[in-house]
Design an enzyme around this catalytic site. Sequence first.
Site, PDB file in Angstrom:
ATOM      1  N   ALA A  52     -23.400  71.300 -52.928  1.00 13.04           N
ATOM      2  CA  ALA A  52     -24.033  72.683 -53.234  1.00 13.04           C
ATOM      3  C   ALA A  52     -25.330  72.477 -54.151  1.00 13.04           C
ATOM      4  O   ALA A  52     -25.629  71.694 -54.812  1.00 13.04           O
ATOM      5  CB  ALA A  52     -23.245  73.568 -53.769  1.00 13.04           C
ATOM      6  N   LYS A  53     -25.996  73.403 -53.918  1.00 14.57           N
ATOM      7  CA  LYS A  53     -27.262  73.565 -54.769  1.00 14.57           C
ATOM      8  C   LYS A  53     -27.112  73.206 -56.105  1.00 14.57           C
ATOM      9  O   LYS A  53     -27.877  72.425 -56.841  1.00 14.57           O
ATOM     10  CB  LYS A  53     -27.955  74.879 -54.501  1.00 14.57           C
ATOM     11  CG  LYS A  53     -29.257  74.999 -53.770  1.00 14.57           C
ATOM     12  CD  LYS A  53     -30.211  76.032 -54.070  1.00 14.57           C
ATOM     13  CE  LYS A  53     -31.046  76.268 -52.693  1.00 14.57           C
ATOM     14  NZ  LYS A  53     -31.344  77.620 -52.469  1.00 14.57           N
TER      15      LYS A  53
END
Length: 502
Positions: free
Chosen positions: A254-255
């Site tokens: 994820a970011k």
Amino acid sequence: MKIRTRYAPSPTGKMHVGNLRSALYEFLIAKHAGGVFMLRIEDTDQERFVEGATEIIYRTLKQVGLEHDEGPDKDGGFGPYVQSERMKTGIYTKYAKELIDRGEAYYCFCDKERLDSLKTEVVEGKEITIYDKHCLSLSKEEVEANLAAGRPYVIRQNNPSQGTTTFHDELYGDITVENAELDDMILIKSDGYPTYNFANVVDDHTMGITHVVRGNEYLSSSPKYTRLYEAFGWEAPKYVHLPLVTDENHKKLAKRSGHSSFEDLTEQGFLPEAVVNYIALLGWSPEDNREIFSLDELIREFDYHRISKSPAVFDIVKLRWMNGEYIKAMDFDVFYQMAEPYLKKALTKELDLRKIAAMVKTRIEVFPDIVEMVDFFEKLPEYDIAMYTHKKMKTNAQSSLEVLTELLPLLEAQEDYSNDGLYQTLAKYVEDKGVKNGYVMWPVRSAVSGRQTTPAGATEIMEVLGREESLKRIRRGIQLLKAAAGEMEEGHSMEEEHSMED
Ligand code: GLU
């Protein structure tokens, strides 16, 4: 048959590691077979479109060396290569109408209210509505009348409600679903735009694509693709769905991990070549478990049949190691150019930066590592005299004090502060004293650097520091060691006494 692959990104933001991997594998499959690698921009989903994202795609592909043979900027006779432009040619409605004529699709005029009233089902945790084929029963005349009256419509695929559909994936094998579970998916939306799934199939076919590589988040919609290919009577390309890229905790990368996109990685000082090399191994491995590959070597070795189905864990520690290998192998001048800003960030004094660069080249993993590794050249850090104690070197505070005190007059008398000159002096002292090298080098290096680990040995450091600064630091070492030994010299300020105790 000429192999033709495509990278078909939607311009929705940064280049995610998973997307770059799809692009790379598509590129490798094509190049390995002497085929064509094509770029197609899938921008029909206006809501997800992000300004500037197309530029990121071009820039990234260029940076990593995935040069496309065909694309919006390189016509190969299969254009246009941007879906919004393809749409203007009427291609999607033309093919949707062809399906209507074959009874494989139909106009649907149901309004939101009616659709909302349809019953929903929960499939794989998601609430879905299966359209009840209400409009399939409209007569030709009713349809014509509705169209003439300008009633908004969509075009839906007419899926059979009985039997099964099998989708074949090169890695996952056959995936069979009950047709009753397949929704009559929308092909053309009420705004005239094709849906993503429809445009994707029409484009892959009309652009002669032979192999499709993409993330396995698309795997569940794949049987719908089979249905479309069958409805058209087209042969489907070979599909290779790739396992998820996860973080260390086996969650989707994820970011917030801080390294989920190519740009995150380059901003952190990773080299594009190293990133590509690392990404190639996210799910794929060669027969001999070799790890360092140039792009050309990957082209030669890559075989998609060796892609693993298990999730690929993104290991930043491994990538750092790999990046370090690429830095070691770099041409020095190129390296220096890239290292200079980091050196200058740490060092403002007049020092031989090229020499310092040569010291760190084999030791850093990413460029930003340089700053902390060299800042002791600028200013002697505060250090604890415990550092002088080294078991293997058989040194301690007392022995170090003796060594430094004996060496000081020799180094004061010395004019030649080159690495060689200094080394000779120290070596002679070691010999005269009848001790091991480390017994002398350890305290000297500690005194001139104030650091446990340094990118070079004592004499190399002193050469860069120069005579004056080196002597100053050795005197400082003696002073600290003396103070600790309780032999405080007269005239010491209270302030220094305090800071010693700290
Ligand atoms: N446009 C899709 C995406 O960016 C690509 C899916 C595909 O390759 O078919 O996720």
